[in-house]
Scaffold this motif. Sequence first.
Motif, PDB file in Angstrom:
ATOM      1  N   UNK A  82      -7.058   9.118 -20.995  1.00 15.84           N
ATOM      2  CA  UNK A  82      -6.326  10.679 -21.346  1.00 15.84           C
ATOM      3  C   UNK A  82      -4.829  10.000 -20.231  1.00 15.84           C
ATOM      4  N   UNK A  83      -3.993   9.409 -21.168  1.00 20.20           N
ATOM      5  CA  UNK A  83      -3.002   8.856 -20.329  1.00 20.20           C
ATOM      6  C   UNK A  83      -2.742   8.883 -18.231  1.00 20.20           C
ATOM      7  N   UNK A  84      -4.230   9.188 -17.910  1.00 19.72           N
ATOM      8  CA  UNK A  84      -4.043   8.731 -16.101  1.00 19.72           C
ATOM      9  C   UNK A  84      -4.899   7.880 -15.352  1.00 19.72           C
ATOM     10  N   UNK A  85      -4.879   6.842 -14.644  1.00 21.40           N
ATOM     11  CA  UNK A  85      -5.872   6.504 -14.054  1.00 21.40           C
ATOM     12  C   UNK A  85      -6.096   6.168 -12.937  1.00 21.40           C
ATOM     13  N   UNK A  86      -6.638   6.862 -12.199  1.00 16.50           N
ATOM     14  CA  UNK A  86      -6.241   6.603 -10.818  1.00 16.50           C
ATOM     15  C   UNK A  86      -6.148   5.851  -9.750  1.00 16.50           C
ATOM     16  N   UNK A  87      -5.558   5.357  -8.370  1.00 16.77           N
ATOM     17  CA  UNK A  87      -5.500   4.134  -8.236  1.00 16.77           C
ATOM     18  C   UNK A  87      -4.864   3.773  -6.344  1.00 16.77           C
ATOM     19  N   UNK A  88      -5.748   3.171  -6.082  1.00 17.71           N
ATOM     20  CA  UNK A  88      -5.861   3.424  -4.371  1.00 17.71           C
ATOM     21  C   UNK A  88      -5.610   2.030  -4.116  1.00 17.71           C
ATOM     22  N   UNK A  89      -4.774   1.969  -2.915  1.00 13.12           N
ATOM     23  CA  UNK A  89      -4.152   0.771  -2.638  1.00 13.12           C
ATOM     24  C   UNK A  89      -4.139   1.196  -0.932  1.00 13.12           C
ATOM     25  N   UNK A  90      -4.654   0.604  -0.879  1.00 13.53           N
ATOM     26  CA  UNK A  90      -5.132   0.181   0.765  1.00 13.53           C
ATOM     27  C   UNK A  90      -4.620  -1.212   1.548  1.00 13.53           C
ATOM     28  N   UNK A  91      -3.862  -1.455   2.584  1.00 14.80           N
ATOM     29  CA  UNK A  91      -3.533  -2.590   3.457  1.00 14.80           C
ATOM     30  C   UNK A  91      -4.089  -2.434   4.622  1.00 14.80           C
ATOM     31  N   UNK A  92      -4.515  -3.170   4.908  1.00 13.23           N
ATOM     32  CA  UNK A  92      -4.989  -3.492   6.112  1.00 13.23           C
ATOM     33  C   UNK A  92      -4.452  -5.072   7.110  1.00 13.23           C
ATOM     34  N   UNK A  93      -4.315  -5.104   8.148  1.00 11.01           N
ATOM     35  CA  UNK A  93      -3.619  -6.205   8.615  1.00 11.01           C
ATOM     36  C   UNK A  93      -4.329  -8.018   8.026  1.00 11.01           C
ATOM     37  N   UNK A  94      -5.256  -7.494   7.705  1.00 11.81           N
ATOM     38  CA  UNK A  94      -5.797  -8.948   6.557  1.00 11.81           C
ATOM     39  C   UNK A  94      -6.397  -8.894   5.926  1.00 11.81           C
ATOM     40  N   UNK A  95      -5.907  -7.279   5.129  1.00  5.87           N
ATOM     41  CA  UNK A  95      -5.868  -7.714   3.227  1.00  5.87           C
ATOM     42  C   UNK A  95      -5.978  -7.012   2.606  1.00  5.87           C
ATOM     43  N   UNK A 146      -5.856  -3.731  -0.570  1.00  6.04           N
ATOM     44  CA  UNK A 146      -7.607  -3.479  -2.013  1.00  6.04           C
ATOM     45  C   UNK A 146      -6.574  -2.439  -1.885  1.00  6.04           C
ATOM     46  N   UNK A 147      -6.567  -3.030  -4.224  1.00  9.58           N
ATOM     47  CA  UNK A 147      -6.649  -1.939  -4.770  1.00  9.58           C
ATOM     48  C   UNK A 147      -7.876  -1.263  -5.609  1.00  9.58           C
ATOM     49  N   UNK A 148      -7.697   0.210  -6.197  1.00  9.71           N
ATOM     50  CA  UNK A 148      -9.134  -0.151  -6.796  1.00  9.71           C
ATOM     51  C   UNK A 148      -8.368   1.323  -8.167  1.00  9.71           C
ATOM     52  N   UNK A 149      -9.050   0.988  -9.213  1.00 11.92           N
ATOM     53  CA  UNK A 149      -8.641   1.675 -10.475  1.00 11.92           C
ATOM     54  C   UNK A 149     -10.312   2.508 -10.718  1.00 11.92           C
ATOM     55  N   UNK A 150      -9.664   3.915 -11.178  1.00  7.39           N
ATOM     56  CA  UNK A 150     -11.044   4.588 -11.207  1.00  7.39           C
ATOM     57  C   UNK A 150     -12.433   4.075 -10.497  1.00  7.39           C
ATOM     58  N   UNK A 151     -11.954   4.062  -9.148  1.00  8.16           N
ATOM     59  CA  UNK A 151     -13.075   3.933  -8.869  1.00  8.16           C
ATOM     60  C   UNK A 151     -14.541   4.946  -8.500  1.00  8.16           C
TER      61      UNK A 151
END
Length: 72
Positions: free
Chosen positions: A26-39, A41-46
């Motif tokens: 489909x040409x599109x991935x849904x990506x989230x990147x969350x940064x906390x002070x300790x870590x 996180x990267x999510x693709x098509x969650x």
Amino acid sequence: WKQLIASFDVKNLDKIESSASIQSLDGIDETFQIKTPKKSYIYVNSYNDTIHYGQLQRFKDQLEKVLPKEYR
């Protein structure tokens, strides 16, 4: 800002699972990147993680309310 981040439960971010990329289909991935002070996180098509995706969906819903239409 507090309303946007209120949807996240930092203790459960490790439980969200990504899925395989479907860019070739489909040409599109849904990506989230969350940064906390300790870590970071990267999510693709969650969205396939129906148990834990809810907090990302709530974030998307809140974000849509504040973003101008040209950025959606």
